[in-house]
Design a protein around this motif. Structure first.
Motif, short mmCIF file in Angstrom:
data_model
loop_
_atom_site.label_atom_id
_atom_site.label_comp_id
_atom_site.label_asym_id
_atom_site.label_seq_id
_atom_site.Cartn_x
_atom_site.Cartn_y
_atom_site.Cartn_z
N ILE A 25 -98.78 -28.79 31.11
CA ILE A 25 -99.41 -30.11 31.21
C ILE A 25 -100.62 -30.17 30.27
O ILE A 25 -100.84 -31.17 29.60
N LEU A 26 -101.38 -29.10 30.21
CA LEU A 26 -102.58 -29.09 29.38
C LEU A 26 -102.28 -28.91 27.89
O LEU A 26 -102.95 -29.50 27.04
N ASN A 27 -101.31 -28.06 27.56
CA ASN A 27 -101.08 -27.68 26.16
C ASN A 27 -99.77 -28.16 25.57
O ASN A 27 -99.60 -28.08 24.35
N GLY A 28 -98.85 -28.61 26.41
CA GLY A 28 -97.56 -29.07 25.90
C GLY A 28 -96.64 -27.90 25.61
O GLY A 28 -97.00 -26.76 25.80
N PRO A 29 -95.48 -28.15 25.16
CA PRO A 29 -94.84 -29.46 25.05
C PRO A 29 -94.36 -29.92 26.42
O PRO A 29 -93.82 -29.15 27.21
N LEU A 30 -94.58 -31.19 26.70
CA LEU A 30 -94.22 -31.73 28.01
C LEU A 30 -92.71 -31.74 28.25
O LEU A 30 -92.27 -31.82 29.39
N SER A 31 -91.93 -31.62 27.18
CA SER A 31 -90.48 -31.59 27.35
C SER A 31 -90.02 -30.37 28.13
O SER A 31 -88.97 -30.40 28.77
N SER A 32 -90.80 -29.30 28.12
CA SER A 32 -90.41 -28.10 28.87
C SER A 32 -90.83 -28.18 30.34
O SER A 32 -90.47 -27.31 31.13
N LEU A 33 -91.54 -29.22 30.72
CA LEU A 33 -92.00 -29.36 32.09
C LEU A 33 -90.84 -29.55 33.06
O LEU A 33 -90.84 -29.00 34.16
N ARG A 34 -89.84 -30.30 32.66
CA ARG A 34 -88.69 -30.56 33.55
C ARG A 34 -88.01 -29.25 33.96
O ARG A 34 -87.64 -29.07 35.12
N THR A 35 -87.85 -28.33 33.02
CA THR A 35 -87.21 -27.05 33.33
C THR A 35 -88.04 -26.26 34.34
O THR A 35 -87.49 -25.69 35.29
N LEU A 36 -89.35 -26.26 34.15
CA LEU A 36 -90.22 -25.53 35.09
C LEU A 36 -90.17 -26.15 36.48
O LEU A 36 -90.14 -25.43 37.48
N VAL A 37 -90.17 -27.46 36.55
CA VAL A 37 -90.10 -28.13 37.85
C VAL A 37 -88.79 -27.80 38.55
O VAL A 37 -88.77 -27.50 39.75
N ASP A 38 -87.70 -27.81 37.81
CA ASP A 38 -86.39 -27.46 38.40
C ASP A 38 -86.40 -26.02 38.92
O ASP A 38 -85.91 -25.75 40.02
N ARG A 39 -86.97 -25.11 38.13
CA ARG A 39 -87.04 -23.70 38.56
C ARG A 39 -87.88 -23.56 39.82
O ARG A 39 -87.53 -22.83 40.75
N ARG A 40 -89.01 -24.28 39.86
CA ARG A 40 -89.88 -24.21 41.04
C ARG A 40 -89.18 -24.78 42.27
O ARG A 40 -89.24 -24.19 43.35
N GLU A 41 -88.51 -25.90 42.11
CA GLU A 41 -87.81 -26.50 43.25
C GLU A 41 -86.71 -25.58 43.77
O GLU A 41 -86.52 -25.47 44.99
#
Length: 120
Positions: A25-41
Motif C-alpha cells: 500500500i505504501l510503496n506499490g505496486p498496488l496490482s500485487s495487493l489482490r494476490t496478497l489479500v487472497d493469500r491472507r483470506e
C-alpha cells in the motif's frame, strides 16, 4: 502441543501477510495487493477450519493491523481523489479565464489560444 505450534505458525503467517500488504500500500505496486489479500483470506479460512477459537492476543493484533491497512487504503483513495480534482482544476483553468465585472460578479470567458508570439 503440536496443534499450538501450528496455530502460532499460521497466526504469524497471517500477520506477516498483513505487514506485506502495508508495504505494498505504501510503496506499490498496488496490482500485487489482490494476490496478497487472497493469500491472507485463504490463510484465515485455513486456520478457522482447524481451530474455532483463536488466541485473544492474535485477534487483537490482527484487528489492529487490518485497521491500519484500512486507514492507509482510505488515505490513498483520498489522495487519488484530491489529485484528480487538482488535474480537473488545471484543465478548467486552461479552457476558461475567470474574471470579475465592474459590479464584482464573477464570470468566465473561454481562454484564447496563446502562442509564442502573443506572450508579453
Amino acid at each position: 502441543m503440536i496443534a499450538q505450534f501450528l496455530t502460532s505458525t499460521r497466526c504469524s503467517r497471517i500477520l506477516r501477510l498483513l505487514d506485506l500488504e502495508r508495504k505494498v500500500i505504501l510503496n506499490g505496486p498496488l496490482s500485487s495487493l489482490r494476490t496478497l489479500v487472497d493469500r491472507r483470506e485463504r490463510a484465515i479460512a485455513d486456520i478457522l477450519s482447524v481451530q474455532k477459537e483463536l488466541p485473544a492476543e492474535f485477534v487483537a493484533t490482527l484487528k489492529a493491523k487490518a485497521e491500519r491497512n484500512s486507514r492507509l487504503l482510505l488515505a490513498s483513495l483520498a489522495g487519488v481523489k484530491a489529485a484528480s480534482d487538482q488535474v480537473e482544476k488545471i484543465e478548467t483553468s486552461r479552457r476558461e479565464l475567470r474574471t470579475y465585472n465592474a459590479a464584482g460578479t464573477a464570470g468566465s470567458r473561454p481562454a484564447g489560444k496563446v502562442t509564442r508570439d502573443q506572450r508579453a
